[in-house]
Design an enzyme around this catalytic site. Structure first.
Site, PDB file in Angstrom:
ATOM      1  N   TYR A 140       0.856  -1.187   0.000  1.00  0.00           N
ATOM      2  CA  TYR A 140       0.000   0.000   0.000  1.00  0.00           C
ATOM      3  C   TYR A 140       0.888   1.232   0.000  1.00  0.00           C
ATOM      4  O   TYR A 140       1.864   1.302   0.752  1.00  0.00           O
ATOM      5  CB  TYR A 140      -0.881  -0.004   1.252  1.00  0.00           C
ATOM      6  CG  TYR A 140      -1.782   1.207   1.375  1.00  0.00           C
ATOM      7  CD1 TYR A 140      -2.787   1.446   0.451  1.00  0.00           C
ATOM      8  CD2 TYR A 140      -1.629   2.110   2.421  1.00  0.00           C
ATOM      9  CE1 TYR A 140      -3.616   2.557   0.569  1.00  0.00           C
ATOM     10  CE2 TYR A 140      -2.454   3.221   2.556  1.00  0.00           C
ATOM     11  CZ  TYR A 140      -3.452   3.447   1.615  1.00  0.00           C
ATOM     12  OH  TYR A 140      -4.268   4.538   1.735  1.00  0.00           O
ATOM     13  N   ASP A 235       9.225   2.553   0.020  1.00  0.00           N
ATOM     14  CA  ASP A 235       8.190   3.194   0.830  1.00  0.00           C
ATOM     15  C   ASP A 235       8.411   2.815   2.292  1.00  0.00           C
ATOM     16  O   ASP A 235       8.075   1.716   2.726  1.00  0.00           O
ATOM     17  CB  ASP A 235       6.805   2.740   0.350  1.00  0.00           C
ATOM     18  CG  ASP A 235       5.678   3.420   1.133  1.00  0.00           C
ATOM     19  OD1 ASP A 235       5.945   3.964   2.230  1.00  0.00           O
ATOM     20  OD2 ASP A 235       4.536   3.394   0.649  1.00  0.00           O
ATOM     21  N   LYS A 263       4.270   8.753   8.939  1.00  0.00           N
ATOM     22  CA  LYS A 263       3.946   8.165  10.249  1.00  0.00           C
ATOM     23  C   LYS A 263       4.906   8.591  11.378  1.00  0.00           C
ATOM     24  O   LYS A 263       4.806   9.714  11.829  1.00  0.00           O
ATOM     25  CB  LYS A 263       3.779   6.660  10.096  1.00  0.00           C
ATOM     26  CG  LYS A 263       2.574   6.370   9.156  1.00  0.00           C
ATOM     27  CD  LYS A 263       2.035   4.965   9.151  1.00  0.00           C
ATOM     28  CE  LYS A 263       0.699   4.931   8.411  1.00  0.00           C
ATOM     29  NZ  LYS A 263       0.667   4.176   7.172  1.00  0.00           N
TER      30      LYS A 263
HETATM   31  C1  LIG Z   1       0.089   4.585   5.770  1.00  0.00           C
HETATM   32  C2  LIG Z   1       0.881   4.300   4.565  1.00  0.00           C
HETATM   33  C3  LIG Z   1       0.915   5.165   3.470  1.00  0.00           C
HETATM   34  C4  LIG Z   1      -0.012   6.348   3.343  1.00  0.00           C
HETATM   35  O1  LIG Z   1       0.211   7.294   4.317  1.00  0.00           O
HETATM   36  P1  LIG Z   1      -0.997   8.297   4.712  1.00  0.00           P
HETATM   37  O2  LIG Z   1      -0.344   9.287   5.615  1.00  0.00           O
HETATM   38  O3  LIG Z   1      -2.041   7.445   5.378  1.00  0.00           O
HETATM   39  O4  LIG Z   1      -1.489   8.898   3.445  1.00  0.00           O
HETATM   40  C5  LIG Z   1       1.801   4.912   2.447  1.00  0.00           C
HETATM   41  N1  LIG Z   1       2.612   3.846   2.477  1.00  0.00           N
HETATM   42  C6  LIG Z   1       2.596   2.964   3.502  1.00  0.00           C
HETATM   43  C7  LIG Z   1       3.543   1.814   3.509  1.00  0.00           C
HETATM   44  C8  LIG Z   1       1.713   3.157   4.554  1.00  0.00           C
HETATM   45  O5  LIG Z   1       1.651   2.249   5.546  1.00  0.00           O
END
Ligand SMILES: *Cc1c(COP(=O)(O)O)cnc(C)c1O
Length: 421
Positions: A140, A235, A263
């Site tokens: 994701y 990511d 995060k």
């Molecule tokens: C949470 C998440 C995102 C998106 O971040 P948001 O601040 O919720 O838009 C992207 N990549 C990974 C791996 C994530 O866990």
């Protein structure tokens, strides 16, 4: 009562929530409404207390309302909440991040992981002059159109939209390969190599449950990107400043062309960003032709919270959290095994995952786990005051506020619930 609030919420907010997974859709029942949080615990509108392993989906690592973070935000707020001019804290945070992740030679801050991923895709296309993006099923990267592609597509097949409102055109340049499968990536590069701008990967997949990369997988991806002139984009929105001081790229000895983070970096406030090779990052406006902007980017409250959070996280802190995660994983494993429940508990550094089924290595196998049993496990724990992620496709987060006592409480609850599964 939470029920009343959820009724009110349903009347004014679609599904009652501002982010879908909060609605308990995959485990059933109604979400509780949090009124405050402290350390490892959440408190709801009914006065219940929950030992929290969601930790704002990984955004919180020091524990809720950590004094250093609260103080930093309060101090920053007295100086104004947003200026729309450069600030010294943005420079300090970018330097603090680069010191931990040297591959991030230059950094741009934004407000969400989605925004960071969206920018990374545009930047990769702008810098390479190529159109296609390789994404891995089950990873994701936020809810940008180009990456909302149905998971499980075959080798190098062009993606189908994974959401209504995403046009076939938007994902026509997205190629989906299974996770942990280098042959599939080879096939994609063999067919589209000269037109692939970037490959995006979660270095530890944490949005299909917790799935570790097989040995050599991440290095193999990096090597293929290098060979074909595509950017290797990692990511680290979950793993960054979470699995180690220098993130997954330190843990697995990677030097990505671009890295997305979020995060933990914002200490629980809206902050994310991307960084990487200076020659690539300099394609961003105002230096280059790739446009990107944000009214609240580098917001002073968020940078203060991020700096305060990072300053607490030394190697010893990661050692302690990893130790807690190991204790949790081992305890859950024993609890489930003792009850004769077929389950796989995964752990990578500070992250833990639970699958009710045999070992998982990609999205297809993650889907074969028994998610109804996970839902029963979730509700049994919740009744005992332990809040696990409300979906079997999520990850459990330990933080500095989880100690041996809280972990042992959790394992005892897991023993009790496992016996009922
Ligand atoms: C949470 C998440 C995102 C998106 O971040 P948001 O601040 O919720 O838009 C992207 N990549 C990974 C791996 C994530 O866990």
């Amino acid at each position: 009562m939470a029920g009343d609030w959820f009724e009110r919420a349903l009347g004014v907010i679609p599904g009652g929530v501002n982010s879908p997974v909060r609605a308990f859709g995959s485990v059933g029942g109604q979400p509780f409404f949090t009124t405050r949080a402290e350390g490892a615990h959440l408190y709801d509108t009914n006065g219940n207390r929950y030992l929290d392993y969601v930790q704002s989906w990984g955004a919180v690592i020091l524990g809720h309302a950590h004094p250093a973070v609260v103080e930093a935000i309060a101090q920053a707020a007295t100086r104004g909440t947003s200026y729309g001019t450069p600030t010294t804290a943005e420079v300090e945070l970018a330097e603090a991040i680069r010191e931990r992740m040297p591959a991030l030679e230059k950094i741009r801050l934004v407000s969400s992981g989605t925004e960071a991923a969206m920018t990374a895709v545009r930047l990769a296309r702008g810098a390479t002059g190529r159109a296609k993006i390789v994404k891995l099923a089950g990873c994701y990267h936020g809810h940008l159109d180009a990456l909302l592609v149905a998971a499980g597509s075959g080798v190098a097949t062009l993606g189908l939209p994974g959401s209504a409102g995403v046009t076939a055109g938007t994902v026509a340049d997205t190629i989906v390969c299974p996770y942990n499968d280098l042959d599939a990536v080879d096939a994609a590069f063999a067919e589209h190599g000269d037109d692939i701008a970037a490959l995006l990967v979660e270095p530890v997949a944490a949005n299909m449950g917790l799935v570790a990369p097989l040995p050599g997988y991440l290095q193999g991806l990096a090597e293929r990107c290098r060979r074909h002139g595509a950017l290797f984009v990692v990511d680290e929105v979950i793993t960054g400043f979470r699995v180690a001081r220098g993130g997954a790229q330190a843990l697995y000895d990677l030097r990505p062309d671009l890295t997305i983070f979020g995060k933990v970096a914002g200490g629980g406030l809206p902050l994310a960003g991307l960084g990487g090779r200076a020659d690539v990052m300099d394609h961003l406006a105002p230096l280059g032709p790739v446009y990107q902007a944000g009214t609240l980017s580098g917001n002073p409250l968020a940078t203060a919270a991020g700096l305060a959070t990072l300053s607490v996280l030394d190697d010893a802190a990661y050692g302690r959290i990893t130790q807690s995660a190991r204790r949790l994983a081992e305890g859950l494993s024993v609890a489930l095994e003792t009850s004769g429940v077929v389950a796989t508990v995964t752990q990578v550094a500070t992250l833990v995952g639970v699958f009710f089924g045999p070992a998982v290595h990609d999205y297809e196998s993650a889907k074969t786990a028994d998610h109804e049993r996970y839902a029963r496990f979730f509700h049994g724990l919740l009744e005992r005051g332990v809040y696990f992620a409300p979906s079997g496709y999520e990850t459990l987060f330990c933080g500095l506020a989880h100690d041996d006592t809280t972990i042992d409480e959790t394992v005892a609850a897991a023993f009790a619930v496992a016996a009922t599964l």
